[in-house]
Design a protein around this motif. Structure first.
Motif, mmCIF file in Angstrom:
data_model
loop_
_atom_site.group_PDB
_atom_site.id
_atom_site.type_symbol
_atom_site.label_atom_id
_atom_site.label_comp_id
_atom_site.label_asym_id
_atom_site.label_seq_id
_atom_site.Cartn_x
_atom_site.Cartn_y
_atom_site.Cartn_z
ATOM 1 N N ASP A 62 -8.080 46.409 39.359
ATOM 2 C CA ASP A 62 -8.637 45.606 40.451
ATOM 3 C C ASP A 62 -8.848 46.475 41.680
ATOM 4 O O ASP A 62 -8.076 47.406 41.941
ATOM 5 C CB ASP A 62 -7.688 44.450 40.807
ATOM 6 C CG ASP A 62 -7.615 43.413 39.695
ATOM 7 O OD1 ASP A 62 -8.606 43.278 38.962
ATOM 8 O OD2 ASP A 62 -6.572 42.739 39.583
ATOM 9 N N GLY A 63 -9.885 46.164 42.446
ATOM 10 C CA GLY A 63 -10.174 46.886 43.680
ATOM 11 C C GLY A 63 -10.861 45.966 44.673
ATOM 12 O O GLY A 63 -11.284 44.860 44.335
ATOM 13 N N VAL A 64 -10.961 46.442 45.921
ATOM 14 C CA VAL A 64 -11.624 45.684 46.980
ATOM 15 C C VAL A 64 -12.545 46.641 47.724
ATOM 16 O O VAL A 64 -12.172 47.779 48.004
ATOM 17 C CB VAL A 64 -10.606 45.066 47.974
ATOM 18 C CG1 VAL A 64 -11.320 44.352 49.104
ATOM 19 C CG2 VAL A 64 -9.671 44.120 47.261
ATOM 20 N N ALA A 65 -13.732 46.168 48.040
ATOM 21 C CA ALA A 65 -14.697 46.957 48.809
ATOM 22 C C ALA A 65 -15.411 46.043 49.784
ATOM 23 O O ALA A 65 -15.544 44.850 49.535
ATOM 24 C CB ALA A 65 -15.705 47.619 47.879
ATOM 25 N N ARG A 66 -15.881 46.604 50.902
ATOM 26 C CA ARG A 66 -16.666 45.826 51.865
ATOM 27 C C ARG A 66 -18.136 46.203 51.674
ATOM 28 O O ARG A 66 -18.484 47.372 51.645
ATOM 29 C CB ARG A 66 -16.247 46.122 53.292
ATOM 30 C CG ARG A 66 -17.061 45.277 54.281
ATOM 31 C CD ARG A 66 -16.478 45.189 55.641
ATOM 32 N NE ARG A 66 -15.258 44.403 55.599
ATOM 33 C CZ ARG A 66 -14.463 44.230 56.639
ATOM 34 N NH1 ARG A 66 -14.751 44.787 57.786
ATOM 35 N NH2 ARG A 66 -13.374 43.506 56.556
ATOM 36 N N THR A 67 -18.959 45.161 51.560
ATOM 37 C CA THR A 67 -20.394 45.381 51.396
ATOM 38 C C THR A 67 -21.142 44.735 52.548
ATOM 39 O O THR A 67 -20.619 43.830 53.209
ATOM 40 C CB THR A 67 -20.912 44.773 50.076
ATOM 41 O OG1 THR A 67 -20.739 43.353 50.118
ATOM 42 C CG2 THR A 67 -20.196 45.343 48.874
ATOM 43 N N SER A 68 -22.356 45.174 52.777
ATOM 44 C CA SER A 68 -23.186 44.585 53.831
ATOM 45 C C SER A 68 -24.057 43.468 53.273
ATOM 46 O O SER A 68 -24.779 42.816 54.012
ATOM 47 C CB SER A 68 -24.077 45.672 54.449
ATOM 48 O OG SER A 68 -24.910 46.233 53.452
ATOM 49 N N PHE A 69 -23.985 43.249 51.976
ATOM 50 C CA PHE A 69 -24.795 42.228 51.312
ATOM 51 C C PHE A 69 -23.885 41.362 50.448
ATOM 52 O O PHE A 69 -22.779 41.766 50.098
ATOM 53 C CB PHE A 69 -25.881 42.881 50.446
ATOM 54 C CG PHE A 69 -25.309 43.702 49.305
ATOM 55 C CD1 PHE A 69 -25.214 43.173 48.035
ATOM 56 C CD2 PHE A 69 -24.870 44.995 49.516
ATOM 57 C CE1 PHE A 69 -24.680 43.922 46.998
ATOM 58 C CE2 PHE A 69 -24.341 45.752 48.485
ATOM 59 C CZ PHE A 69 -24.245 45.218 47.217
ATOM 60 N N LYS A 70 -24.367 40.171 50.119
ATOM 61 C CA LYS A 70 -23.591 39.277 49.257
ATOM 62 C C LYS A 70 -23.937 39.611 47.810
ATOM 63 O O LYS A 70 -25.077 39.427 47.386
ATOM 64 C CB LYS A 70 -23.918 37.813 49.555
ATOM 65 C CG LYS A 70 -23.044 36.855 48.782
ATOM 66 C CD LYS A 70 -23.270 35.430 49.211
ATOM 67 C CE LYS A 70 -22.316 34.506 48.475
ATOM 68 N NZ LYS A 70 -22.493 33.125 48.885
ATOM 69 N N PRO A 71 -22.943 40.102 47.064
ATOM 70 C CA PRO A 71 -23.234 40.511 45.686
ATOM 71 C C PRO A 71 -23.300 39.313 44.742
ATOM 72 O O PRO A 71 -22.860 38.220 45.071
ATOM 73 C CB PRO A 71 -22.056 41.406 45.335
ATOM 74 C CG PRO A 71 -20.934 40.845 46.129
ATOM 75 C CD PRO A 71 -21.557 40.355 47.413
ATOM 76 N N GLY A 72 -23.842 39.588 43.580
ATOM 77 C CA GLY A 72 -23.869 38.567 42.527
ATOM 78 C C GLY A 72 -22.568 38.636 41.739
ATOM 79 O O GLY A 72 -21.495 38.843 42.306
ATOM 80 N N THR A 73 -22.666 38.531 40.411
ATOM 81 C CA THR A 73 -21.464 38.525 39.560
ATOM 82 C C THR A 73 -20.983 39.928 39.231
ATOM 83 O O THR A 73 -19.878 40.094 38.744
ATOM 84 C CB THR A 73 -21.746 37.765 38.252
ATOM 85 O OG1 THR A 73 -22.852 38.380 37.605
ATOM 86 C CG2 THR A 73 -22.049 36.297 38.538
ATOM 87 N N THR A 74 -21.831 40.948 39.516
ATOM 88 C CA THR A 74 -21.438 42.327 39.237
ATOM 89 C C THR A 74 -21.878 43.231 40.383
ATOM 90 O O THR A 74 -22.751 42.878 41.178
ATOM 91 C CB THR A 74 -22.095 42.854 37.936
ATOM 92 O OG1 THR A 74 -23.514 42.805 38.087
ATOM 93 C CG2 THR A 74 -21.653 42.055 36.729
ATOM 94 N N LEU A 75 -21.219 44.399 40.446
ATOM 95 C CA LEU A 75 -21.614 45.457 41.373
ATOM 96 C C LEU A 75 -21.956 46.687 40.535
ATOM 97 O O LEU A 75 -21.257 46.978 39.553
ATOM 98 C CB LEU A 75 -20.464 45.820 42.316
ATOM 99 C CG LEU A 75 -20.186 44.884 43.473
ATOM 100 C CD1 LEU A 75 -18.908 45.298 44.194
ATOM 101 C CD2 LEU A 75 -21.338 44.872 44.454
#
Length: 183
Positions: free
Chosen positions: A153-166
């Motif tokens: 498990d991990g956590v990241a900050r994105t500038s966009f709202k992701p879907g079900t995968t990155l």
């Protein structure tokens, strides 16, 4: 064994090691995950405070300016009225005393009546009153995305709202927005 055969075996062995290593590297890149599974998305908000001026028209009452500060008119009129009433009472010296007492009492009463009237004499005006108020607003600054990659498990900050995968590149989760599709 002659030297050329030894050289051939050495070159062949080295070629096998290089080919084997590239095959392992190629196999790893082929079997490496291309996507991480998104398990949670939480919007990250920032509070912005914006000051602005708020104005309103307000009715204000003030005591009217006084023309006769010493209330001479009320004292004189009251004194005359009290003197006239006092002279109607009594005879002789009693009449004089009643007239004087009536004038003094009437003067005092007239002064107080004028004072009361002056205090109740007000003017009404409309004034514009302004004050600074702070407006708070919420601004979206990104998303904290929880994901699972290779069982971890991990956590990241994105500038966009992701879907079900990155997407994953070189074994790391890509946190930048994908390029916009051209239509």
């Amino acid at each position: 064994m002659d030297r050329s055969m030894m050289k051939g075996l050495a070159v062949g062995g080295l070629a096998m090691v290089v080919l084997g290593a590239s095959g392992v590297t190629g196999y790893k890149s082929l079997t490496a995950p291309k996507f991480a599974e998104v398990t949670a998305v939480k919007p990250v908000m920032e509070t912005a405070v914006t000051p602005r001026e708020h104005c309103a028209d307000v009715q204000v009452q003030r005591t009217a300016p006084v023309q006769d500060k010493n209330r001479v008119a009320g004292t004189v009129v009251g004194g005359l009225a009290g003197g006239l009433l006092g002279s109607a009472v009594g005879r002789g010296n009693g009449n004089t005393l009643a007239t004087v007492a009536g004038a003094v009492a009437g003067g005092y009463a007239g002064n107080q009546v004028q004072k009361n009237m002056q205090q109740k004499d007000v003017t009404t005006a409309v004034e514009r009153r302004c004050k600074t108020v702070n407006e708070k607003s919420q601004k979206l600054i990104g998303y904290d995305v929880s994901y699972r990659l290779d069982g971890k498990d991990g956590v990241a900050r994105t500038s966009f709202k992701p879907g079900t995968t990155l997407p994953v590149k070189d074994g790391k989760v890509v946190t930048t927005a994908p390029p916009a599709e051209k239509s």
